[in-house]
Design an enzyme around this catalytic site. Structure first.
Site, mmCIF file in Angstrom:
data_model
loop_
_atom_site.group_PDB
_atom_site.id
_atom_site.type_symbol
_atom_site.label_atom_id
_atom_site.label_comp_id
_atom_site.label_asym_id
_atom_site.label_seq_id
_atom_site.Cartn_x
_atom_site.Cartn_y
_atom_site.Cartn_z
ATOM 1 N N ASN A 28 14.841 -52.572 25.294
ATOM 2 C CA ASN A 28 15.568 -54.200 26.514
ATOM 3 C C ASN A 28 14.633 -54.519 25.225
ATOM 4 O O ASN A 28 13.122 -54.906 25.052
ATOM 5 C CB ASN A 28 14.628 -53.923 27.053
ATOM 6 C CG ASN A 28 15.185 -55.044 28.386
ATOM 7 O OD1 ASN A 28 14.977 -56.091 27.425
ATOM 8 N ND2 ASN A 28 14.859 -55.257 29.710
ATOM 9 N N ARG B 200 19.888 -52.949 26.219
ATOM 10 C CA ARG B 200 20.148 -54.364 27.330
ATOM 11 C C ARG B 200 20.429 -55.289 26.246
ATOM 12 O O ARG B 200 19.971 -56.097 26.039
ATOM 13 C CB ARG B 200 18.589 -54.065 28.562
ATOM 14 C CG ARG B 200 18.956 -55.616 29.115
ATOM 15 C CD ARG B 200 17.607 -56.145 29.600
ATOM 16 N NE ARG B 200 17.862 -57.307 30.478
ATOM 17 C CZ ARG B 200 17.586 -58.055 30.959
ATOM 18 N NH1 ARG B 200 16.368 -58.189 30.319
ATOM 19 N NH2 ARG B 200 17.366 -59.511 32.021
ATOM 20 N N GLU C 145 17.133 -49.410 35.823
ATOM 21 C CA GLU C 145 17.838 -50.045 34.982
ATOM 22 C C GLU C 145 17.742 -49.210 33.738
ATOM 23 O O GLU C 145 19.164 -48.649 33.153
ATOM 24 C CB GLU C 145 17.777 -52.273 35.143
ATOM 25 C CG GLU C 145 18.051 -52.951 36.063
ATOM 26 C CD GLU C 145 16.917 -54.179 36.167
ATOM 27 O OE1 GLU C 145 16.189 -54.012 35.971
ATOM 28 O OE2 GLU C 145 17.373 -55.163 35.472
#
Ligand code: ADP
Length: 398
Positions: free
Chosen positions: A7, A90, A384
């Site tokens: 991320n 992500r 996530e």
């Protein structure tokens, strides 16, 4: 099989290494101050730590520091990156182009880059991270991109269009895209599992309440509406973001204070919301403590946020002509029993009933509604990174 989840922000890089055989995290960490100085903090699942300050002029040096942390440091968890089957990234903005996760190739990188106009703080950083991965790990490790927006691509034009002159949609693709889609998808899948039902057969409202907040309505197994919009500024008040308000309030303030569009953007994104009203903090814990100690503005911020959340939930109950399950997630959703109680009490007209003892639990997966309740209410910690790792595995397995 091990999947590495990334991320990336413009100056930071969060990562997790997940063993997909048991879906356990093997290690996680954070690189910070990329492009400025550079620091890494890395932790293995068994609690070993590695922290270092090391120059990170670009994301490539950050990945090199991650490789060292994972393969050579006192907190190493693998012998070599050859053990990693794929990397999952992500991505904040997938626009109307990416309706699902996909494998990275040059065309995909270019499209993510072009969508940077709509997510200038995020997409360019994602592209830097993808390219840095190619540089550091070569082409042999497949990379997959998972978009915050793609779960919301099932919204109809009725839900996603703004009633502005149509030409702005045609010229600039100005419409609602939503955000936090990976989280809404993850927790709604889990709601269906816990209900032992097909997701298509239940109407679900998922409330992702963290620093950024959004609420999504899920019917027939897909997202039909969501509170965030063209950008993650839309919806209801968040840590530092205003959420929806009358645009005339902004043009009026801009004229009075001689502010540019960029100034207004900063005010609405960074100085508003819980911080703007309380004047204390963007963190609900600080604001809650100040409210308990009698601070009126902190109390106002708490009351406003709860009221706005309730209104969104109410509007989605109407949009779906009912609701079977409501789910709370995110730092606030998972940890604020008072907010959950407020929402559920105000849904008394649907006979929503919660068990006040179960509702006191924090950060745990739990059904807080009673058997008599007209709607099932859950707290489900979001994950996530695991959702990204699952998508990555599923795509590389095809
Ligand atoms: P992000 O959107 O940055 O991922 P989080 O999901 O971690 O944010 O949520 C951050 C918010 O959650 C903060 O407002 C914080 O106060 C709140 N929060 C976290 N832990 C608790 C807790 N134990 N009690 C109340 N609020 C909490």
């Amino acid at each position: 099989m091990k999947i590495f989840v990334v991320n990336a922000g413009s100056s930071s890089l969060k990562y997790q290494l997940i063993d997909m055989d048991n879906e356990q995290v093997l290690a996680k960490g954070l690189c910070e101050r990329i492009g400025v100085t550079g620091a890494i903090s890395h932790k293995s699942a068994d609690g070993r730590k590695y922290e270092a300050e090391t120059p990170m002029p670009t994301h490539s040096e950050a990945f090199e520091a991650v490789v060292y942390a994972m393969t050579k440091s006192e907190a190493k968890v693998i012998d070599s990156f050859d053990e990693i089957s794929a990397i999952g990234h992500r991505i904040v903005q997938g626009g109307a182009i990416f309706k699902g996760s996909c494998l990275v190739d040059e065309d995909v990188i270019e499209k993510i880059s072009e969508l940077g106009a709509m997510a200038p703080l995020h997409n360019p950083a994602h592209v830097l991270a993808i390219r840095a991965c190619i540089k550091t790990f070569g082409e042999k490790i497949p990379q997959v991109v998972v978009f915050d927006t793609s779960f919301h691509q099932t919204m109809s034009a009725t839900a996603y269009m703004y009633p502005l002159p149509y030409e702005y949609y045609e010229k600039y693709q100005v419409r609602k895209y939503g955000a936090h889609g990976t989280s809404h998808r993850f927790v709604s899948d889990r709601v269906a599992d816990l209900e032992c039902k097909d997701k298509k057969d239940i109407k679900i409202i998922t409330c992702h309440l963290g620093n950024g907040c959004s609420i999504t309505a899920i019917k027939d197994g897909v997202c039909i509406d969501t509170s965030m919009g063209f950008t993650p500024l839309d919806g209801f008040m968040m840590g530092t973001r205003s959420g929806t308000l009358d645009p005339s309030a902004l043009t009026y303030i801009a004229e009075k204070e001689n502010l540019s569009p960029a100034d207004i953007n900063t005010i609405c994104n960074k100085k508003s919301g819980m911080l703007g009203i309380s004047g204390i903090s963007n963190d609900n814990r600080d604001i809650g403590a100040a409210a308990d100690a009698g601070n009126e503005r902190a109390k106002l911020a708490v009351d406003m946020q709860r009221y706005q959340i309730l209104k969104f939930i109410g509007s989605y109950i109407a949009a779906m002509n009912g609701v079977d399950a409501i789910c709370f997630t995110g730092g606030i959703g998972e940890n604020d029993p008072e907010l959950r109680e407020y929402v559920c009490e105000n849904l008394g007209f649907l006979n929503v009933k919660i068990d006040k003892e179960l509702n006191k639990l924090r950060g745990k997966e739990v059904k807080i509604s009673t058997d008599e309740s007209g709607v099932d209410v859950f707290v489900i910690p979001t994950n996530e990174e695991l959702a990204i790792a699952r998508d990555t595995l599923s795509i590389i397995s095809k």
